[in-house]
Design an enzyme around this catalytic site. Structure first.
Site, PDB file in Angstrom:
ATOM      1  N   TYR A   6       0.024  -0.927  -3.966  1.00  0.00           N
ATOM      2  CA  TYR A   6      -1.086  -1.758  -4.426  1.00  0.00           C
ATOM      3  C   TYR A   6      -0.639  -2.917  -5.312  1.00  0.00           C
ATOM      4  CZ  TYR A   6      -3.361   2.490  -2.849  1.00  0.00           C
ATOM      5  OH  TYR A   6      -3.749   3.579  -2.094  1.00  0.00           O
ATOM      6  N   SER A  55      -2.641   8.928  -6.780  1.00  0.00           N
ATOM      7  CA  SER A  55      -3.122   8.604  -5.447  1.00  0.00           C
ATOM      8  C   SER A  55      -1.937   8.419  -4.492  1.00  0.00           C
ATOM      9  CB  SER A  55      -4.026   7.373  -5.502  1.00  0.00           C
ATOM     10  OG  SER A  55      -4.728   7.205  -4.306  1.00  0.00           O
ATOM     11  N   TYR A  56      -1.838   7.248  -3.823  1.00  0.00           N
ATOM     12  CA  TYR A  56      -0.742   7.066  -2.873  1.00  0.00           C
ATOM     13  C   TYR A  56       0.602   7.218  -3.560  1.00  0.00           C
ATOM     14  CZ  TYR A  56       1.975   5.145   1.013  1.00  0.00           C
ATOM     15  OH  TYR A  56       2.869   4.989   2.046  1.00  0.00           O
ATOM     16  N   TRP A 111     -10.316   2.080   2.619  1.00  0.00           N
ATOM     17  CA  TRP A 111      -8.923   1.948   2.163  1.00  0.00           C
ATOM     18  C   TRP A 111      -8.149   0.996   3.067  1.00  0.00           C
ATOM     19  CZ3 TRP A 111      -4.051   3.874   4.104  1.00  0.00           C
ATOM     20  CH2 TRP A 111      -3.007   3.789   3.183  1.00  0.00           C
ATOM     21  N   ASP A 153     -12.902  14.174  -7.235  1.00  0.00           N
ATOM     22  CA  ASP A 153     -11.867  13.352  -6.618  1.00  0.00           C
ATOM     23  C   ASP A 153     -11.753  13.677  -5.144  1.00  0.00           C
ATOM     24  OD1 ASP A 153      -9.575  11.519  -6.618  1.00  0.00           O
ATOM     25  OD2 ASP A 153      -8.432  13.334  -6.197  1.00  0.00           O
ATOM     26  N   HIS A 176     -12.243   9.541  -7.998  1.00  0.00           N
ATOM     27  CA  HIS A 176     -11.014   8.786  -7.757  1.00  0.00           C
ATOM     28  C   HIS A 176     -11.032   7.432  -8.457  1.00  0.00           C
ATOM     29  CE1 HIS A 176      -7.281   8.985  -5.456  1.00  0.00           C
ATOM     30  NE2 HIS A 176      -7.383   7.675  -5.281  1.00  0.00           N
TER      31      HIS A 176
END
Length: 581
Positions: A42, A114-115, A162, A255, A290
């Site tokens: 990101y 997250s990722y 996303w 989440d 999230h």
């Protein structure tokens, strides 16, 4: 420490020659320090400004070098981005590079949410001796069930949002910078994100030409609706035996990756690759979504102690790494491994494990006179076993799905955060295609902490359908807030690898996993179960045909008439993990 040195866009070369753009934050002066690495798709610049899951400058002041890197194919890094596939090797190469620098003690911890929580698990599986601990936050245990799908249903709301909002926008930005893509296309893309509800409504959901050439993963995910080799090759849960380090798992009750956070904790305790990995797992779950982590939602808040700032997530990670990377005896070793926020009582509790030892699993049976449709129906939830009761029937119509209202979502619509978490469900419960089963008003609190499941007996008129369920806390004034939820695509009721279809009119049992929660239902409150056939657009609509949901035309879809059974040998029941007073 007198100051901080920041080295921007340092070239870290992967084993295939691709350059990964990396920023290094380190204490000024001579010395060596342990290193914390985060890798993000990101934009490292954006993360460094936000400091959501970890405050970089605070980490440096605490005596760490912090390395922030754009993953392959994103922002300043070279290469092509395809989710998850390069994270194991690129992560390992970055770890080895960091451990060999003159400012490094040779010990490494991995951080991020997250990722880039996912990048921690895949890199840790390389088994490099430099890695001593990880701290994955709000991240899954695999990228099939819990990311792309959940119990067979495609997570349309999240996946399309996303892909459009993060993956495609970043790729278009790189293309404009390189002169490959006209800026007008970026404007058109941003307009499509603003009107994403129209994209959610498309059928089949593979009809997304806007992203064909810049996000091929989206169509690959649709082409793999079962848990096969494509998914197993990148799944952290398939590599637990190769991960030899302790993990501080942090998640949220609302989440989207709660299921994976809990699974990683449980799975590593059982299958971790070393005794330390198995015995030193930690788990923190707060009342967070999230995109909202302050414990406050538009319709319900959980008090001043509920946010990540009150919890001091950065501080807890630093104590974790001080113990495992610096060897400080700071009390972390003797703390209870599980810390959970209990909604309703709005308190934090500490426990020896998840699920909590001594949990009593109580069956709450479904009852009605055959008219549990809507919150005004005759559906009852009680611990008494039913004897002879007629079924409840509802139509599941793909043309008129039950709308998503709150829950563990990450999708557009009413803004990312406002569409997540606890929301009043009464509008949804007014629909004829939503069955509601409710207890009597409670005369004493009922504390529910642990996994939640619905065992549902049913028969239907179609070869495949979905069952969606919600656990709801009904307040004395009638407000009904969602606590936990789940879905099951029935063709995958027996296996996530191989579909098995239904014989219309035949009785079947299906287990709907509502994942888990920690909620104290107060005096005067009621416990409610909702049962329906959809939760859209969080999950895609089932065509109810048994065919190819992602390719068949709209003209093929069918309306399912689903019968929920609660009589004799077919006793449907909600199983709640009730804690003893």
């Amino acid at each position: 420490m007198t100051g901080i040195i920041i080295d921007k866009d340092v070239d870290v070369r992967a084993r295939d020659g691709i350059v990964l753009a990396t920023d290094v934050y380190r204490p000024s002066g001579e010395g060596r320090w342990p290193t914390l690495i985060l890798r993000t798709p990101y934009g490292k610049e954006r993360f460094e400004q936000m400091n959501v899951s970890f405050d970089i400058l605070r980490g440096v002041r605490a005596g760490y070098v912090v390395v922030a890197q754009d993953v392959r194919g994103r922002y300043a890094s070279e290469g092509e981005f395809y989710p998850f596939t390069a994270e194991a090797s690129d992560g390992a190469d970055t770890i080895e590079w960091a451990a060999a620098q003159e400012w490094s003690t040779g010990t490494v911890g991995l951080i991020g949410a997250s990722y880039f929580g996912a990048t921690q698990w895949t890199a840790a599986a390389a088994g490099l001796s430099a890695v001593k601990a990880i701290a994955p936050m709000i991240t899954p245990d695999q990228y099939f069930d819990g990311w792309a799908y959940q119990n067979g249903a495609f997570q349309l709301g999240f996946n399309l949002f996303w892909t459009l909002g993060s993956v495609v926008s970043g790729e278009l930005g790189r293309g404009v910078a390189a002169g490959r893509i006209d800026a007008r296309r970026v404007a058109e893309h941003l307009e499509s994100v603003d009107h994403i509800d129209a994209l959610y409504a498309r059928y089949p959901i593979s009809a997304q030409p806007e992203i064909v050439d810049v996000a091929p993963h989206y169509f690959d995910w649709l082409a793999h609706p079962s848990y096969d080799a494509y998914w197993k090759s990148t799944a952290p849960k398939e590599a637990y035996e190769h991960i030899e380090v302790p993990a501080l798992n942090i998640g949220g009750w609302y989440d989207i990756f709660l299921k994976g956070t809990l699974a990683n904790y449980v799975g590593m305790k059982a299958r971790g690759g070393s005794s330390d990995a198995r015995s030193e797992q930690r788990l923190i779950i707060g009342p967070w979504a999230h995109a909202t982590n302050d414990g406050s939602f538009p319709e319900l808040g959980f008090g001043v102690s509920s946010g990540v700032n009150a919890v001091d997530v950065t501080g807890r990670q630093l104590r974790w790494f001080d113990w495992l990377l610096k060897g400080e005896q700071n009390g972390v070793a003797t703390e209870k491994p599980v810390r959970l926020f209990v909604m309703g009582s709005n308190t934090w509790v500490e426990a020896d494990d998840w699920p909590l030892p001594g949990t009593e699993y109580v069956d709450f049976y479904l009852h009605s006179g055959g008219d549990a449709n809507t919150l005004s129906g005759d559906g009852v939830l009680s611990t008494l076993r039913p004897v002879d009761e007629p079924p409840d029937v509802f139509a599941s119509d793909p043309a008129n799905p039950v709308p998503t209202v709150g829950g563990p979502t990450l999708m557009a619509g009413a803004s990312v955060s406002a569409n997540a978490g606890p929301r009043d469900q009464r509008e949804v419960e007014g629909r004829e295609d939503v069955l509601c089963y409710t207890t009597e008003a409670l005369t004493s609190p009922v504390e529910v902490i642990g996994p939640v499941h619905l065992k549902l007996w049913f028969k239907t008129t179609v070869p495949d359908t979905d069952f969606a369920a919600k656990l709801v806390d009904v307040f004395p004034d009638g407000r009904a807030f969602n606590v936990a939820e789940g879905i099951q695509r029935v063709r995958y009721r027996n296996s996530e690898c191989e579909p098995t279809f239904l014989e219309p009119g035949t009785e079947y049992e299906v287990v709907v996993d509502l994942v888990g929660t920690a909620c104290s239902f107060g005096v005067g409150h009621r416990i409610r179960l909702e049962v329906s056939g959809s939760n859209f657009p969080r999950f895609d609509r089932n065509s109810n045909t048994g065919g190819d949901i992602y390719g068949e035309p709209w003209s093929d879809v069918r309306v399912a008439r689903n019968h929920v059974l609660h009589s004799g040998e077919f006793c449907s029941r909600l199983i709640l993990p009730v804690q003893k007073p």
